[in-house]
Motif scaffolding. Structure first.
Motif, PDB file in Angstrom:
ATOM      1  N   ARG A  45       0.821  -1.210   0.000  1.00 39.27           N
ATOM      2  CA  ARG A  45       0.000   0.000   0.000  1.00 39.27           C
ATOM      3  C   ARG A  45       0.862   1.272   0.000  1.00 39.27           C
ATOM      4  O   ARG A  45       1.938   1.289   0.580  1.00 39.27           O
ATOM      5  N   PRO A  46       0.332   2.329  -0.588  1.00 37.92           N
ATOM      6  CA  PRO A  46       0.956   3.640  -0.416  1.00 37.92           C
ATOM      7  C   PRO A  46       0.852   4.093   1.041  1.00 37.92           C
ATOM      8  O   PRO A  46      -0.010   3.606   1.785  1.00 37.92           O
ATOM      9  N   ASN A  47       1.709   5.017   1.420  1.00 33.68           N
ATOM     10  CA  ASN A  47       1.653   5.551   2.781  1.00 33.68           C
ATOM     11  C   ASN A  47       0.337   6.267   3.069  1.00 33.68           C
ATOM     12  O   ASN A  47      -0.147   6.272   4.204  1.00 33.68           O
ATOM     13  N   ARG A  48      -0.291   6.849   2.027  1.00 34.07           N
ATOM     14  CA  ARG A  48      -1.506   7.647   2.261  1.00 34.07           C
ATOM     15  C   ARG A  48      -2.664   6.792   2.789  1.00 34.07           C
ATOM     16  O   ARG A  48      -3.591   7.325   3.395  1.00 34.07           O
ATOM     17  N   ILE A  49      -2.606   5.482   2.547  1.00 36.24           N
ATOM     18  CA  ILE A  49      -3.687   4.632   3.069  1.00 36.24           C
ATOM     19  C   ILE A  49      -3.159   3.536   3.991  1.00 36.24           C
ATOM     20  O   ILE A  49      -3.728   2.457   4.080  1.00 36.24           O
ATOM     21  N   SER A  50      -2.068   3.822   4.681  1.00 41.51           N
ATOM     22  CA  SER A  50      -1.631   2.890   5.723  1.00 41.51           C
ATOM     23  C   SER A  50      -1.233   3.589   7.008  1.00 41.51           C
ATOM     24  O   SER A  50      -1.146   2.950   8.057  1.00 41.51           O
TER      25      SER A  50
END
Length: 270
Positions: A45-50
């Motif tokens: 996942r990207p950082n924006r959704i983790s």
């Protein structure tokens, strides 16, 4: 017991089918940390959704995103942060050829980058259903090299896209199709995998490979499961991951498979 580095995948592993953390999983990961072990998220996942999951688990370790391409400490500047990127010309080439390649959507991402373009609605869970004006991907807006390109493609065109990428960009990128129902191909820097991030974490904490335990379920967990001293496949993992792992959780991700296994493995109090 020696201090362990516990590397946890998110989707299909730490998260249940509703993409949530069950209370027991949260409690056991907290117990593991209280017992002196390190818990670190290693996700595609990207950082924006983790970052929200990182916060919910109350972690303070570095997090690995984009299948090993980004390692950072959420909410703070950290001197050891790293990010692998590849040439933005790859994105421009795909934009130019997207019709003939059957591409429905391209998203270019990095730690502080999210730009996307789509020709028709694409139901891929990780992406906003409505793009803001400042999120449109084109030759002008993409100013920096991306860490990841996510490409939604007609199912019938996927093989063609993969061979096109292999033929044109094999020296720069690795391209891997997602598991699951969506026909999506993800591009990352050549040779960078989840194991890259796990090795970085192990070096940071001075933990030997034999003291790394990693949990995963999908093809993007292959290198991590292989690298870890003790690689554990979820009960719901793909056959290939199960064949590679040192062990398999008796229960799946909808029944606290990770938590139950970890509690037993680390001999944590019930």
């Amino acid at each position: 017991m020696e201090r362990k580095l516990i590397a946890i995948d998110l989707d299909g592993t730490t998260l249940n089918a509703a993409a949530e953390i069950a209370p027991r999983t949260k409690a056991v990961l907290k117990e593991a940390r209280a017992a002196g072990h390190i818990v670190s998220i290693v996700t595609g996942r990207p950082n924006r959704i983790s970052a929200n999951i990182y916060d919910e688990l109350g972690l303070d370790s570095p997090m690995i995103n984009f299948n090993g391409s980004l390692g950072y400490l959420p909410h703070q500047d950290w001197a050891d942060e790293y990010q692998y990127t590849f040439n933005k010309e790859v994105a421009f080439d795909l934009l130019t050829h997207r019709e003939e390649l059957g591409i429905n959507m391209i998203a270019a991402e990095g730690k502080n980058l999210f730009l996307a373009v789509r020709d028709q609605p694409v139901e891929v869970g990780f992406f906003p259903s409505v793009l803001q004006a400042n999120q449109i991907l084109n030759q002008k807006t993409l100013q920096e090299n991306p860490t990841s390109l996510t490409v939604a493609v007609d199912r019938g065109h996927q093989e063609h896209l993969l061979s096109y990428l292999q033929h044109n960009f094999a020296d720069e990128i690795d391209a891997a199709p997602w598991g699951g129902p969506n026909s999506v191909v993800e591009l990352g820097v050549k040779g960078v995998q989840k194991a890259t991030g796990v090795e970085f974490l192990a070096n940071h904490y001075h933990i030997a490979r034999k003291d790394i335990i990693a949990f995963g379920d999908e093809h993007n967990d292959t290198a991590m499961i292989d690298y870890a001293g003790w690689g554990v496949a979820m009960q719901n993992a793909t056959p290939a991951i199960k064949a590679l792992a040192n062990d398999i959780t008796p229960l799946d991700n909808d029944h606290d498979g990770l938590a139950t296994y970890l509690q037993d493995y680390l001999k944590l109090a019930e």
